[in-house]
Design a protein around this motif. Structure first.
Motif, short mmCIF file in Angstrom:
data_model
loop_
_atom_site.label_atom_id
_atom_site.label_comp_id
_atom_site.label_asym_id
_atom_site.label_seq_id
_atom_site.Cartn_x
_atom_site.Cartn_y
_atom_site.Cartn_z
N LEU A 274 0.86 -1.17 0.00
CA LEU A 274 0.00 0.00 0.00
C LEU A 274 0.90 1.23 0.00
N VAL A 275 0.63 2.15 -0.92
CA VAL A 275 1.45 3.36 -1.04
C VAL A 275 0.62 4.54 -0.55
N VAL A 276 1.00 5.09 0.60
CA VAL A 276 0.21 6.17 1.21
C VAL A 276 1.09 7.36 1.53
N GLY A 277 0.45 8.42 1.95
CA GLY A 277 1.14 9.69 2.22
C GLY A 277 0.23 10.80 1.72
N LEU A 278 0.48 12.02 2.16
CA LEU A 278 -0.38 13.15 1.77
C LEU A 278 -0.35 13.37 0.26
N ASP A 279 -1.38 14.01 -0.24
CA ASP A 279 -1.42 14.43 -1.63
C ASP A 279 -0.18 15.28 -1.94
N ASN A 280 0.33 15.13 -3.13
CA ASN A 280 1.48 15.91 -3.61
C ASN A 280 2.82 15.47 -3.01
N SER A 281 2.84 14.36 -2.26
CA SER A 281 4.11 13.94 -1.67
C SER A 281 5.01 13.23 -2.69
N GLY A 282 4.40 12.65 -3.75
CA GLY A 282 5.22 12.03 -4.79
C GLY A 282 5.02 10.53 -4.97
N LYS A 283 3.91 10.00 -4.46
CA LYS A 283 3.64 8.56 -4.52
C LYS A 283 3.60 8.03 -5.97
N SER A 284 2.79 8.70 -6.81
CA SER A 284 2.66 8.23 -8.20
C SER A 284 3.97 8.40 -8.95
N SER A 285 4.71 9.46 -8.64
CA SER A 285 6.01 9.69 -9.31
C SER A 285 6.99 8.58 -8.95
N LEU A 286 6.98 8.18 -7.69
CA LEU A 286 7.88 7.13 -7.24
C LEU A 286 7.56 5.81 -7.93
N LEU A 287 6.27 5.50 -8.07
CA LEU A 287 5.88 4.25 -8.73
C LEU A 287 6.15 4.32 -10.23
N ASN A 288 6.00 5.51 -10.79
CA ASN A 288 6.31 5.68 -12.21
C ASN A 288 7.77 5.34 -12.48
N TYR A 289 8.63 5.73 -11.55
CA TYR A 289 10.06 5.44 -11.71
C TYR A 289 10.33 3.93 -11.69
N LEU A 290 9.48 3.17 -10.98
CA LEU A 290 9.69 1.72 -10.86
C LEU A 290 9.16 0.96 -12.08
N ARG A 291 8.43 1.65 -12.95
CA ARG A 291 7.92 0.99 -14.16
C ARG A 291 9.05 0.69 -15.12
N ARG B 142 11.15 1.18 -18.28
CA ARG B 142 11.46 2.47 -18.91
C ARG B 142 10.45 2.90 -19.99
N GLU B 143 10.06 1.92 -20.84
CA GLU B 143 9.21 2.28 -21.98
C GLU B 143 7.78 2.65 -21.57
N THR B 144 7.39 2.31 -20.34
CA THR B 144 6.03 2.68 -19.94
C THR B 144 6.01 3.83 -18.93
N GLN B 145 7.19 4.43 -18.67
CA GLN B 145 7.22 5.59 -17.78
C GLN B 145 6.59 6.79 -18.49
N THR B 146 6.03 7.68 -17.70
CA THR B 146 5.34 8.83 -18.28
C THR B 146 5.88 10.14 -17.70
N ASP B 147 5.76 11.21 -18.49
CA ASP B 147 6.14 12.54 -18.00
C ASP B 147 4.94 13.26 -17.40
N PHE B 148 3.77 12.66 -17.55
CA PHE B 148 2.55 13.36 -17.14
C PHE B 148 1.84 12.60 -16.04
N ILE B 149 1.96 13.10 -14.81
CA ILE B 149 1.33 12.44 -13.68
C ILE B 149 0.30 13.39 -13.08
N ALA B 150 -0.95 12.95 -13.07
CA ALA B 150 -2.03 13.77 -12.52
C ALA B 150 -2.31 13.31 -11.09
N GLY C 13 -9.09 8.32 -6.03
CA GLY C 13 -9.32 6.98 -5.51
C GLY C 13 -7.99 6.26 -5.34
N PHE C 14 -7.71 5.31 -6.25
CA PHE C 14 -6.38 4.69 -6.24
C PHE C 14 -6.08 4.12 -7.62
N ASN C 15 -4.81 3.84 -7.86
CA ASN C 15 -4.37 3.18 -9.09
C ASN C 15 -3.53 1.97 -8.71
#
Ligand code: GTP
Length: 171
Positions: free
Chosen positions: A10-27, A29-37, A41-43
């Motif tokens: 489970l990846v938690v923490g306040l909004d804007n802390s960087g959770k989705s960015s951190l998971l994006n880095y773990l993807r 390379r070819e499926t990483q994105t520059d656009f994180i909204a 809910g959850f992904n």
């Protein structure tokens, strides 16, 4: 993946802390994105580390969605708690959310490892890992295995360190 033990985190923490960015880095390379909204809910994200196949529940940190976190505590094998080290005001809110998490019956009754990312270490005047640890009151967390690392989720610095620790702690 085939032959790998499947685990949930489970990846938690306040909004804007960087959770989705951190998971994006773990993807891959070819499926990483520059656009994180901001997450609604959850992904779900998947990654592999040290022979474990992770399903990560990337929870929204926005206050109206934080009540969802508890629904996933019972089935999680580990927790990733992300903190914006540059946001010295809201770190107190993060501390309160952490206390709530730790006192939840599905967490307090089990020895679930928690890795903390003191994220956004690249921002000038950001707190160090020691500073974040003290602001969150981690010295008082004696009934859980936990680890804290500084990270820059945009460049991936510190990310592997924390995820490898978590993998070893889950095994
Ligand atoms: P919610 O989905 O709202 O809960 O947010 P989140 O925790 O998933 O944060 P997200 O990954 O969306 O990142 C929020 C903002 O912080 C984005 O603008 C990111 O680019 C930025 N960000 C994330 N990690 C870092 C970091 O290590 N350093 C810096 N400078 N910015 C970061």
């Amino acid at each position: 993946g085939f032959g790998k033990r499947e685990v949930n985190v489970l990846v938690v923490g306040l909004d804007n802390s960087g959770k989705s960015s951190l998971l994006n880095y773990l993807r891959p390379r070819e499926t990483q994105t520059d656009f994180i909204a901001p997450t609604v809910g959850f992904n779900l994200e998947h990654f592999v580390c040290k022979g474990l196949s992770f399903t990560a529940f990337d929870m929204s940190g926005q206050s109206r969605y934080r009540t969802l976190w508890g629904n996933y505590y019972r089935t999680t094998n580990g927790i990733i708690f992300v903190v914006d080290s540059s946001d010295k005001t809201r770190i107190l809110v993060a501390r309160e959310e952490l206390q709530q998490l730790l006192s939840h019956p599905d967490i307090s009754s089990r020895n679930i490892p928690i890795v903390f990312f003191a994220n956004k270490m690249d921002i000038r005047d950001a707190l160090s890992d020691v500073g974040v640890s003290s602001a969150l009151g981690l010295d008082g967390v004696t009934n859980k295995s936990w680890h804290i690392c500084s990270s820059n989720a945009l460049k991936g610095e510190g990310v592997a360190d924390g995820i490898e620790w978590l993998s070893s702690a889950i095994k």
